[in-house]
Design a protein around this motif. Structure first.
Motif: not given
Length: 125
Positions: A49-55
């Protein structure tokens, strides 16, 4: 888009492995490994869902812990969902402190595999 597909495949590949630990595994595997694999699947789902987020690590940890803590709540409607096999696999049955450790280890494992995979992928360019 390519990363999302890889994360989706990682998450989906963990489902039959996790189910196999519940069906054919030793008692240790049933109690701990299946939970760790479930949490790893959740991690890869958030990475999809959030491939660029480290979170995604934190999203997965909060999600898994919230599911575990929700097992302290027992009302007729939610216990009816838990009695269903799919509902029980998703929501669990009863709170266990050891599950929190299993979730953390599973998410850390997913994070590690993600980092190793990204480094390997980058070195092949």
């Amino acid at each position: 888009m390519k990363n999302r597909l890889i994360y989706l495949l990682c998450a989906l590949s963990l489902i039959p492995i996790g189910l196999a630990t519940r069906t054919f595994g030793t008692e240790f595997m049933k109690l701990y490994v299946g939970d760790a694999l479930w949490a790893m699947m959740i991690y890869f789902g958030f990475k999809m869902l959030f491939p660029q987020k480290a979170s995604a690590f934190w999203y997965a940890l909060v999600f898994c812990y919230a599911i575990e803590i929700s097992q302290l709540y027992h009302a007729e409607w939610i216990d009816a969902i838990r009695k269903n096999r799919l509902g029980g696999l998703i929501l669990g049955f009863g709170f266990l402190w050891s599950d929190l450790v299993s979730y953390l280890l599973g998410i850390l494992g997913g994070y590690y595999l993600d980092k190793v995979g990204q480094e390997s992928f980058l070195s092949c360019d």
